[in-house]
Design a protein around this motif. Structure first.
Motif, PDB file in Angstrom:
ATOM      1  N   ASP A 179       3.101   8.848  -7.010  1.00 44.66           N
ATOM      2  CA  ASP A 179       3.565   8.140  -5.887  1.00 44.66           C
ATOM      3  C   ASP A 179       4.256   6.787  -5.848  1.00 44.66           C
ATOM      4  O   ASP A 179       5.211   6.415  -5.183  1.00 44.66           O
ATOM      5  N   ARG A 180       3.605   5.992  -7.090  1.00 50.17           N
ATOM      6  CA  ARG A 180       4.162   4.584  -7.201  1.00 50.17           C
ATOM      7  C   ARG A 180       5.517   4.664  -8.037  1.00 50.17           C
ATOM      8  O   ARG A 180       6.565   4.057  -7.569  1.00 50.17           O
ATOM      9  N   ARG A 220      11.236   9.773  -0.742  1.00 44.66           N
ATOM     10  CA  ARG A 220      10.066   9.243   0.293  1.00 44.66           C
ATOM     11  C   ARG A 220       9.389  10.464   0.840  1.00 44.66           C
ATOM     12  O   ARG A 220       8.217  10.528   1.081  1.00 44.66           O
ATOM     13  N   GLN A 255      -1.583   8.898  -7.528  1.00 47.26           N
ATOM     14  CA  GLN A 255      -1.073   7.649  -7.335  1.00 47.26           C
ATOM     15  C   GLN A 255      -0.024   7.104  -8.285  1.00 47.26           C
ATOM     16  O   GLN A 255       0.878   6.578  -7.766  1.00 47.26           O
ATOM     17  N   LEU A 268       8.256   5.587  -4.961  1.00 50.45           N
ATOM     18  CA  LEU A 268       8.561   4.485  -4.383  1.00 50.45           C
ATOM     19  C   LEU A 268       9.542   3.515  -5.139  1.00 50.45           C
ATOM     20  O   LEU A 268      10.609   3.322  -4.640  1.00 50.45           O
ATOM     21  N   ASP A 324       0.952  -1.162   0.212  1.00 46.67           N
ATOM     22  CA  ASP A 324       0.150  -0.082  -0.155  1.00 46.67           C
ATOM     23  C   ASP A 324       0.835   1.236  -0.015  1.00 46.67           C
ATOM     24  O   ASP A 324       0.354   2.193   0.267  1.00 46.67           O
ATOM     25  N   GLY A 325       2.228   1.227  -0.234  1.00 51.44           N
ATOM     26  CA  GLY A 325       2.964   2.297  -0.618  1.00 51.44           C
ATOM     27  C   GLY A 325       3.798   2.555   0.799  1.00 51.44           C
ATOM     28  O   GLY A 325       4.326   3.877   0.796  1.00 51.44           O
TER      29      GLY A 325
END
Length: 167
Positions: A155-156, A136, A152, A159, A31-32
């Protein structure tokens, strides 16, 4: 990972709290949250206790989790992939494309692009290097009506970038 998975309890099985703790970390990673390498899951061993989780069911679930962790792992950690080199990494960052947020709120395009330019400058040695922690902890303004990237997707990508920079 499927949430709410109920594992069968048997007379002699894996220690339930140990299994629950590992599954929680895997769920957070998917979930990140903080990353969890698939190899760490492979190397995990549980104590055998009375009234524990069925070993076969846990092993099967963990195999599925390992596959999911490999899918979301930074590109350099995926099976059969070489480690990322700075030139390749710069090219990968420069070629990253994100969908527009449309009518939803999204990250300000200028903020995201400026941050990625800063990462590339650090990789080239033209600016202080950007660490995985910096990636991060990066934060961007959120825009509602204006040019914004899908949050999203960004964010992906970040990561994966943080994972690549850790190496």
């Amino acid at each position: 990972m499927k949430t709410g998975v109920r594992l069968p309890v048997v007379m002699r099985g894996y220690h339930r709290q140990q299994v629950d703790d590992v599954l929680k970390r895997i769920s957070q990673a998917l979930d990140g949250g903080p990353p969890m390498p698939a190899d760490e899951v492979r190397q995990t061993r549980f104590t055998i206790v009375m009234r524990g989780y069925d070993r076969r069911a846990v092993d099967e679930l963990l195999r599925e989790c390992i596959r999911e962790l490999q899918v979301v792992a930074p590109i350099g950690e995926r099976p059969g992939r070489p480690r990322a080199q700075p030139a390749w990494l710069m090219n990968w960052i420069q070629n990253a494309r994100f969908s527009g947020a449309g009518t939803r709120s999204g990250y300000d395009v200028r903020d995201v692009d400026a941050f990625l330019d800063r990462v590339i400058a650090g990789l080239r040695g033209a600016a202080p290097p950007v660490t995985a922690r910096d990636v991060r902890e990066s934060a961007f303004r959120v825009v509602r009506f204006g040019p914004g990237y899908d949050e999203q997707e960004v964010d992906r990508f970040l990561l994966q970038l943080a994972g690549a920079l850790e190496r």
